[in-house]
Design an enzyme around this catalytic site. Structure first.
Site, PDB file in Angstrom:
ATOM      1  N   GLY A 210      -1.302   5.188  13.698  1.00 15.57           N
ATOM      2  CA  GLY A 210      -1.494   4.364  12.500  1.00 15.57           C
ATOM      3  C   GLY A 210      -1.256   2.895  12.780  1.00 15.57           C
ATOM      4  O   GLY A 210      -2.054   2.036  12.413  1.00 15.57           O
ATOM      5  N   GLY A 211      -0.151   2.626  13.479  1.00 15.62           N
ATOM      6  CA  GLY A 211       0.206   1.235  13.763  1.00 15.62           C
ATOM      7  C   GLY A 211      -0.828   0.542  14.635  1.00 15.62           C
ATOM      8  O   GLY A 211      -1.265  -0.575  14.333  1.00 15.62           O
TER       9      GLY A 211
ATOM     10  N   GLY B 116       5.530   3.682  10.853  1.00 14.13           N
ATOM     11  CA  GLY B 116       4.856   4.978  10.912  1.00 14.13           C
ATOM     12  C   GLY B 116       4.512   5.353  12.333  1.00 14.13           C
ATOM     13  O   GLY B 116       5.212   4.983  13.276  1.00 14.13           O
ATOM     14  N   SER B 117       3.389   6.050  12.470  1.00  5.02           N
ATOM     15  CA  SER B 117       3.021   6.590  13.781  1.00  5.02           C
ATOM     16  C   SER B 117       2.411   5.518  14.679  1.00  5.02           C
ATOM     17  O   SER B 117       1.942   4.475  14.203  1.00  5.02           O
ATOM     18  CB  SER B 117       1.990   7.701  13.603  1.00  5.02           C
ATOM     19  OG  SER B 117       0.777   7.153  13.116  1.00  5.02           O
TER      20      SER B 117
ATOM     21  N   CYS C 209      13.511   7.484  12.638  1.00  3.56           N
ATOM     22  CA  CYS C 209      12.872   6.768  13.739  1.00  3.56           C
ATOM     23  C   CYS C 209      13.804   6.685  14.953  1.00  3.56           C
ATOM     24  O   CYS C 209      13.350   6.442  16.064  1.00  3.56           O
ATOM     25  CB  CYS C 209      12.441   5.372  13.316  1.00  3.56           C
ATOM     26  SG  CYS C 209      13.710   4.498  12.395  1.00  3.56           S
TER      27      CYS C 209
ATOM     28  N   LYS D 135       0.906  -1.151   0.000  1.00  6.92           N
ATOM     29  CA  LYS D 135       0.000   0.000   0.000  1.00  6.92           C
ATOM     30  C   LYS D 135       0.943   1.198   0.000  1.00  6.92           C
ATOM     31  O   LYS D 135       1.567   1.525   1.002  1.00  6.92           O
ATOM     32  CB  LYS D 135      -0.882  -0.026   1.253  1.00  6.92           C
ATOM     33  CG  LYS D 135      -2.257   0.604   1.083  1.00  6.92           C
ATOM     34  CD  LYS D 135      -2.215   2.103   0.905  1.00  6.92           C
ATOM     35  CE  LYS D 135      -2.027   2.797   2.237  1.00  6.92           C
ATOM     36  NZ  LYS D 135      -1.709   4.228   2.108  1.00  6.92           N
TER      37      LYS D 135
ATOM     38  N   GLU E 250       6.574  -0.836  13.161  1.00  7.07           N
ATOM     39  CA  GLU E 250       7.599  -0.041  13.827  1.00  7.07           C
ATOM     40  C   GLU E 250       7.004   1.348  13.995  1.00  7.07           C
ATOM     41  O   GLU E 250       6.635   1.988  13.024  1.00  7.07           O
ATOM     42  CB  GLU E 250       8.845  -0.004  12.949  1.00  7.07           C
ATOM     43  CG  GLU E 250      10.049   0.545  13.661  1.00  7.07           C
ATOM     44  CD  GLU E 250      10.944   1.260  12.693  1.00  7.07           C
ATOM     45  OE1 GLU E 250      11.058   2.484  12.822  1.00  7.07           O
ATOM     46  OE2 GLU E 250      11.491   0.595  11.794  1.00  7.07           O
TER      47      GLU E 250
END
Lengths: 531, 531
Positions: free
Chosen positions: A250-251, A246-247, A307, A189, A270
Site C-alpha cells: 500500500g505504501g 499500513g502495508s 507495527c 481517507k 510507515e
C-alpha cells in the site's frame, strides 16, 4: 453540521462541515468476532465530492495562516473533549469493527487523547518552529543582510487511516494531530475496516473545528473501499503531502503515485517491520524465564498486529537456545488465541504462514478456534538457510515469529547486515555480552530507528525522545518520526526571510521575543529581545 | 598517495588514497574563454574501479563510528590548509576550466573555506545532533522506559559536482563538508567540465584525510564524462544518499534511479529556479534608479549562471513600469557581455532564448562578441499571455530575464499561484505597499524557500538562518537546506536508544553532560548532568 448528534451512523462523508453522500458505491464494516457484517451502509465519496473536499481544504489552508498557535491548541483540546463525550459510541463501533477488546480500545483512546493534548501544549509557544535569527552585519565582507528562519505548514495533507490503530493512527491520530497542530488542512481517507469509528471521531473533530472558529475544510473525512479515492487525493496538484500507516504494498503504491506527479510530494509512510530481537546466550542462561515470558507477551500483544511486533529472533545455536525456544513455545501455546482485525487479514496471515512452511519448521497453536482467530506460530530455520533466502525476513502480520539459529557470531552479524530497514531492533544480553558484542550493537543501529536493550519492541512510548521510523521499507523517510512531538516536523518545511520588516515577520521571528522562547540568534541560543 | 605532489594533473581517479585509472574512456575540459580544449587527459572510472571505491567507502563508513567530532573537525581544517596551499593550482585550473575570473575564483574559494571552517566549529560539540533524553518513569501508567535520541550518519554518500560552482558546491563544497562533518564517507562524481579543479581539491582532501587519521575510503573522487558512472553509484545497495546540484533533467534522472532501487534512498537535489521578483509601483517611482541598478547587477552576476539568478520579473502595467523597464534595459545593455562556463551551456542558452522568442519580444545585447560570450537578454510578455503558457516560467540558464506585465493585482496573484517551486522569491515595494499586498507576501511564501524583501536574490549568505531549498522542482526536498550549518541534517537521521546502559550510549546522550551542551531532558532544554 447536520446529523452530527444522531446516535446511529450516517455512513456519509464529512466534506468540510457537511455530511454528504451522492455516490452509489456502498460498503460495510465487518465484525470478525461474530464473523458477520455490521449494518451501516457506508457510501464511498464520488470524484466530484473528492474534488470539492480538496478545494475546501485548499481554501481553509490559506485561512489557517491567520490562526495562531493558542487557537489551534484550543481546537485540539476541543477534539479531546468531543472524543471523551463520544466515548461510548467509540467503544461500540471500535470493538464491533476490529474484534479488539474494550480494554484495548480504552488504552488506545487514552493514547490518542494524550497525543492531542501533547501537541496542544507544544503549539502554545512557537518554539517547535526552531526559530533562527541572524542580524544584519554591514561590517562583514560581503555585508550580510538580516536573515530569519522558521517553519511553515506544507499545505493540504491527505492522511490514510491505519487498519490496526483505529484511533491512535487514524482519524484523530498522531498524523492528524501533528498536521493540524502545524497549521495544515487535513483530509482523512478513512480506513474501510473501521469507517464507523472513523465517522464518530470525525464528528468530534468537525464539532471542535466549528466551536473554535476554524475555517470550513480544515478537516474532512472521506469513505472509500477501493483505491480510486486515495489515488485522486494523492495525485491532486493542491495536495502537498501524504501520511500513511499500513502495508509495504500500500505504501509503495502511494509513494509511486506521489513521485509521478508533476510536482512530487513527500509521503510519510510507515510500512512493514519484523523488529528483529537478538538473544545473547549468557543472559538467556541467567534469566531464561523472564525473557521467555516477556517475548511471548510481546508476540501476542494486539494479536501480533502491532507495527513493532517481534517477528524475527536471532540466536546462537547451543543448548541454552534450544531450552529457551522450548520454553518460549510452551508459554506461547498456553495463550488463548485471539481475534484478528478482519477476515482478509486472517486469510493473509494463513497464506503467509503456509508460504513459510515450505522452508521452515512451524509450531502452531492447536485445537478448534472460532473464525478469524489466529493460531500463534513459531517458525524455525537454520542460520545457513536463512542467509540464503532473503524472503524469509519478510513480515507475517500477526502472532508469528521466525527463530533463526546461527552457528557463529559472524553468521549472526551477516544476518544483521542482510536485514531490511526496521522500525526497531532489540538486543537481550548481559552487560559483558553487550560490551563483547559491540559490533552487533553498531550494525543493528544502522538498520533501525529505535534500538532496545533488554526490553521488548512493542509498547511505543509517546515522548519527545521517541523515534518511530527506520530505514526503508519500515518507513519511507527515516529522517522523520511518526510518534512523539517531533512528528510535527513532517508536515512543515523551513522558510527564511531576508530583510523583512518586523511587522511582516511571524511572531516567533520578531525583534521582541513575545513568546519568551529560546531562539538561535547569530548562531547561539538566547531568550533575548533586540532591535 | 602517489603523484599527489605532482604539479601537473594526473587525470586519474582517487579511489580512496590511490590515484588509479585503468579505463580507456578519455575526456578533456574546455577553456571557453579561448574556445579550446585543455590538455590533460581525464580517464573515466571503470565499472570495477567504481565498485572498489564503493567497497572502500562502506568499510570507511563503519570505521567512522569510532572517530569523534574533534577529530573530524581537524580533518575539515586540514582540508582548508591543503586548499590554501594549493591556491595557485586551483586558480589556474578553475579559470581555464570555467571562463570565470580570478576574482570570482577567490571569492568562491573563500566561501568554500568558510563553509569547511563552519562545520569544523559546529562538530566540536555534539549539539548539532539535537540530543533528547527522557528518563525512565516507573510511576507513569504504563511505566515509561529510558529513551534517548540523537542523530547518526546515513552511510556512504555520493555527491555530484556542480558545473557552476567548481569549489563551493563541488569536490570540497558544502555537501562534502556537511557529509564528512556528520561522519559519512563521501564519493564525489567530479563534474567533467572542471575535472582538473576537482583533482586538485581532491588531492587536498586525501592529504588531509591521511594527516588526520581518517580511514581510507572516507573520500574518493571519480572522473566521468557520461551517465554510467553516476548510475552505477546511485543504484549501488551500499550507497545510502545522494547530493546533486544542477539541472532539473539531471536531478530528476537521479531521483528516478534512487526511487527504483530495492531500498530507495534520499536524493538532495538542488535544481532549477527562476527566482521571481515582484516589483510594486510606488517603490519603483521612489527609487527607480537604485532598483534598476541592483536588478541588472543581479541578472549579470556570474554571467547569470547562479542558481538564484532573477529570471522572472512580475510588474503591474503602467507608466512607471514602462519607464523602469527602459531604464533596466539600458543599464543591462551597458554591461560588457561575459563568458559562459562551456560551449554546451552557451548553446543551450541560445536555444532556449530562441524558443522564448516565439512568444515573447526579446531585447538582446548587440555587437560582435567572442565565442561563448552570452548576449544578456530581456524578454517581454503580457500577463494574459504568460498565464496561458506554463512553459514560459521555465529557466533560461544565463543572463536572461522575462518581464511580465499584469493588468491587475489579481492577475499578478494568479501568476504567483501558477509558479513552480522556487529557491527564492523577492518583493520590492514600500512599507505601505507591502502591507497593502499581504496576499502577495503570503502566496509567494508558499512557493519559495527564501523570501527577500527589497533586495536581490543573488548572494546567498552562509549563515545558520539561511534556507537554500524550496518546493519542487527548485529542490527535491524542501525540508532541508543546502547552505548553512543546518545542511548537516541532510545526511543524518534520528535514532533512539531504549534502556541502553550509559557506557554504550554515544557521548551526547550519556548521563554526564561532558560536551556541556543544551539537551532536551524530559521535554525541557537543560545543560544538566544526572544519574
Amino acid at each position: 453540521m447536520k446529523n452530527m448528534e444522531k446516535k446511529v451512523l450516517s455512513g456519509k462523508n464529512y466534506i468540510g462541515n457537511s455530511l454528504e453522500a451522492t455516490g452509489d458505491t456502498i460498503f460495510h464494516t465487518f465484525n470478525p468476532r461474530i464473523n458477520n457484517w455490521n449494518k451501516t451502509d457506508f457510501i464511498e465519496a464520488t470524484e466530484l465530492e473528492v474534488e470539492k473536499t480538496i478545494q475546501l481544504a485548499h481554501t481553509a489552508f490559506q485561512k489557517m495562516h491567520k490562526i495562531g498557535g493558542p487557537q489551534r491548541a484550543s481546537f485540539l483540546l476541543a477534539i479531546v473533549e468531543g472524543m471523551e463525550a463520544r466515548k461510548k459510541a467509540i467503544l461500540v463501533h471500535y470493538c464491533s469493527e476490529t474484534g479488539l477488546s474494550e480494554e484495548r480500545c480504552l488504552t488506545e483512546l487514552n493514547r490518542t487523547l494524550f497525543q492531542l493534548r501533547s501537541f496542544a501544549e507544544l503549539i502554545l509557544t512557537e518554539s517547535w518552529r526552531n526559530p533562527s535569527i541572524d542580524l544584519a552585519n554591514p561590517e562583514a565582507k560581503p555585508p550580510s543582510p538580516d536573515i530569519r528562519k522558521t517553519r511553515i505548514p506544507l499545505g493540504p495533507i491527505v492522511l490514510f487511516g491505519a487498519s490496526n490503530f483505529p484511533l491512535a493512527y487514524s482519524t484523530a491520530g498522531g498524523d492528524t494531530a501533528a498536521a493540524l497542530a502545524s497549521g495544515n488542512a487535513v483530509i482523512v481517507k478513512s480506513h474501510p475496516m473501521h469507517a464507523g469509528t472513523g465517522e464518530v471521531v470525525a464528528s468530534a473533530i468537525i464539532e471542535a473545528a466549528i466551536k473554535t472558529g476554524m475555517p470550513e475544510g480544515v478537516f474532512s473525512n472521506l469513505n472509500a473501499k477501493g483505491f480510486e479515492v486515495g489515488k485522486q487525493l494523492v495525485t491532486h496538484p493542491l495536495i502537498k503531502s501524504v501520511g500513511f500507516t499500513g502495508s509495504i504494498r500500500g505504501g509503495t503504491s502511494l509513494i509511486k503515485l506521489a513521485n509521478q506527479r508533476k510536482e512530487p510530494i513527500p509521503v510519510f509512510a510507515e510500512m512493514g517491520s519484523v523488529n528483529p530481537v537478538v538473544l545473547l546466550p549468557k543472559m538467556l542462561e541467567e534469566e531464561m524465564d523472564k525473557w521467555s515470558t516477556h517475548i511471548s507477551d510481546s508476540i501476542m500483544a494486539g494479536t501480533g498486529q502491532f507495527c513493532t511486533s517481534p517477528g524475527l529472533i536471532f540466536m546462537l545455536k547451543n543448548d541454552t537456545s534450544t531450552t529457551f525456544i522450548q520454553q518460549l513455545e510452551t508459554k506461547l501455546m498456553d495463550y488463548e488465541s485471539s481475534c484478528m482485525l478482519h477476515p482478509n487479514i486472517y486469510d493473509q496471515f494463513e497464506r503467509l504462514k503456509n508460504e513459510r512452511s515450505i522452508n521452515c519448521a512451524l509450531t502452531e497453536k492447536e485445537g478448534a478456534l472460532p473464525p478469524n482467530f489466529a493460531r500463534q506460530t513459531i517458525a524455525h530455520v537454520s542460520g545457513a538457510k536463512y542467509l540464503q533466502d532473503h524472503s524469509l525476513q519478510e513480515e507475517v502480520f500477526g502472532p508469528f515469529t521466525l527463530v533463526v539459529k546461527f552457528n557463529t557470531v559472524n553468521e549472526l552479524l551477516q544476518g544483521i547486515s542482510q536485514l531490511n530497514g526496521q522500525l526497531t531492533g532489540t538486543i537481550i544480553g548481559t552487560t559483558e555480552e553487550l560490551q563483547e558484542n559491540s559490533s552487533v550493537f553498531l550494525n543493528l543501529q544502522n538498520k533501525v530507528g529505535r534500538l532496545v536493550l533488554n526490553g521488548v519492541p512493542t509498547g511505543v512510548t509517546v515522548c519527545p525522545s521517541m523515534h518511530h521510523g527506520g530505514p526503508f521499507p519500515s518507513s519511507s523517510d527515516s529522517q522523520f518520526t511518526a510518534v512523539g512531538i517531533d512528528s510535527i516536523l513532517r508536515f512543515t518545511r523551513p522558510v527564511c526571510f531576508q530583510n523583512v520588516p518586523d511587522d511582516l515577520l511571524p511572531l516567533e521571528l520578531k525583534n521582541i521575543n513575545r513568546c519568551k522562547i529560546q531562539r538561535r540568534v547569530n548562531g547561539l541560543f538566547s531568550g533575548d529581545s533586540f532591535g
